[in-house]
Design an enzyme around this catalytic site. Structure first.
Site: not given
Ligand code: LLP
Length: 420
Positions: A239, A276, A312, A316, A342
């Protein structure tokens, strides 16, 4: 820090001009930098310091085999959410023993696959899932290591679609039910509770929600220890946000330093699941300007990459920087950078000041995470090529989909109608 920098007026990916890659591979394409991926992984690894810890890259952020392989070679673990992601990790040389399986809807088939592969742990999200994992492990004569994902009910302060740690979200087990579920796990013959986890959301730009979440879970850990059933690990989820524009998220080492304070002397291994913050700024999305047009006061640059390639912005309203591969002199104009799909939601960026000519190449930054993985074939567009740069060489790590690939798995009905 990433390895996409201008040299003079030309954007480079490590030691290669990005335009050289785009001209060779075609557009649109995703370009990843190996050195950046490695750097970001190492920052996490080193941030653990003397803490016992495992970095499990969240495969959902970027599941290309080359990306997973680069991380696996450094010893990374993986966080997966499907059988498909597990197959990818194994195909890329990742270790099942360093893989944790998250997600609220694991199917029986996926659980079987993960047990057979010997994954490190199932992150359990409900009582029903705990029973299912126990049943399948018992059938196959295995003991499944499990962690309970607790929903700490904290506000991660992020976009509502990517916040996961509030009571109203579908994720995790309410903290009030945690102890009862650990007791249930202790009674089941084919599971062993080894950990606790949480994941409160994505693109977090402050440390406070992490500390709040950990604070809410630590009493559960302590109670279990007092009862003589201590846990071995605490998984704080992923996150951590990145800088797309004006954000100033904490660095991984700042997060880890703050977290370390809470874990000192507790004898727990720390697992973290970043996606991310490892991959986003290790990738750009390159697209070419097809047409320029103006509707009265509004100027549009119509590019060959769209929402099917990079979702994205449309999904979002996300802001990602858009920069030219070759900076040209001249007056800039305010453009909406839009794709060929489209839909009015098909934009990569709005109101961007750029000096453009048809044929110019643009890079959308921060596209290494949740870029290609969220792409689709909408409008029957083949998915983009993926390229990895390694120093002064580049490798095509996924070929562009051609039209044959688009409908290779489809068929028409037989010629004769059975009733005729
Ligand atoms: N662990 C779990 C259980 C998760 O659900 C997620 C992301 C992560 C780790 C990794 O989170 P990160 O470090 O990448 O923030 N598609 C969205 C992001 C969805 C994230 C879902 N879960 C976007 O493009 O912003």
């Amino acid at each position: 820090m990433d390895h996409f920098r201008y040299r003079g007026n030309e954007l480079f990916a490590e030691d290669l001009a990005a335009a050289e890659i785009a001209n060779a591979v075609g557009t649109p394409c995703f370009v990843y930098s190996r050195a950046t991926l490695e750097r970001h992984y190492r920052v996490y690894r080193e941030a653990f310091g003397e803490l016992d810890g495992l970095v499990c890259f969240a495969v959902k952020a970027n599941s290309n085999l080359a990306v997973l392989n680069v991380l696996a070679r450094l010893g990374s673990g993986f966080d997966i959410v499907s059988g498909g992601e597990l197959e990818r990790v194994l195909a890329a040389g990742g270790e099942a023993g360093k893989t944790v399986f998250s997600g609220p809807g694991k199917s029986a088939g996926e659980i079987r696959l993960a047990l057979a592969a010997g994954i490190r742990c199932f992150n359990i999200e409900s009582a029903a899932e705990l029973e299912r994992v126990n049943g399948i492990a018992a059938e196959t004569g295995k003991i499944a290591a499990v962690s309970l994902r607790i929903n700490p009910d904290v506000d991660a302060g992020t976009h509502p679609y990517i916040a996961t740690g509030l009571k109203e979200n579908k994720f995790g087990i309410p903290a009030e039910q945690a102890l009862a579920l650990y007791e249930q796990a202790a009674r089941l013959p084919a599971v062993e509770a080894v950990g606790i986890d949480c994941h409160i959301g994505s693109q977090l730009t402050s440390i406070a929600p992490y500390l709040d979440a950990i604070d809410r879970l630590l009493p559960i850990v302590e109670t279990l220890r007092e009862k003589g059933t201590p846990l071995r690990h605490f998984d704080i989820g992923g996150g951590l946000g990145v800088r797309y524009g004006g954000e100033s998220p904490p660095r991984p080492d700042e997060l880890m330093r703050a977290v370390a304070e809470l874990f000192r002397g507790r004898g727990l291994e720390i697992i973290i699941e970043p996606g991310r913050s490892i991959a986003a700024n290790a990738g750009i999305f390159i697209t070419r300007v097809e047409y320029l047009k103006s509707n009265g006061s509004r100027h549009f640059a119509i590019v060959d990459g769209g929402m099917n390639d990079l979702l994205r912005p449309a999904l979002y309203g996300a802001w990602q920087d858009i920069i030219p591969l070759n900076r040209r002199g001249g007056a800039s104009r305010c453009y909406d950078i839009v794709g060929p799909v489209c839909e009015s939601a098909d934009f990569l960026g709005k109101a961007r000041a750029l000096c453009l000519e048809p044929g110019d190449l643009l890079a959308v930054r921060g596209a290494g995470a949740y870029g290609f993985v969220m792409s689709s074939n909408y409008n029957s567009r083949g998915r983009a090529a993926e390229v990895m740069v390694d120093g002064d060489a580049f490798h095509i790590v996924r070929e562009r989909e051609d039209s044959a690939a688009l409908f290779a798995r489809e068929s028409t009905l037989p010629q004769a109608h059975p009733a005729s």
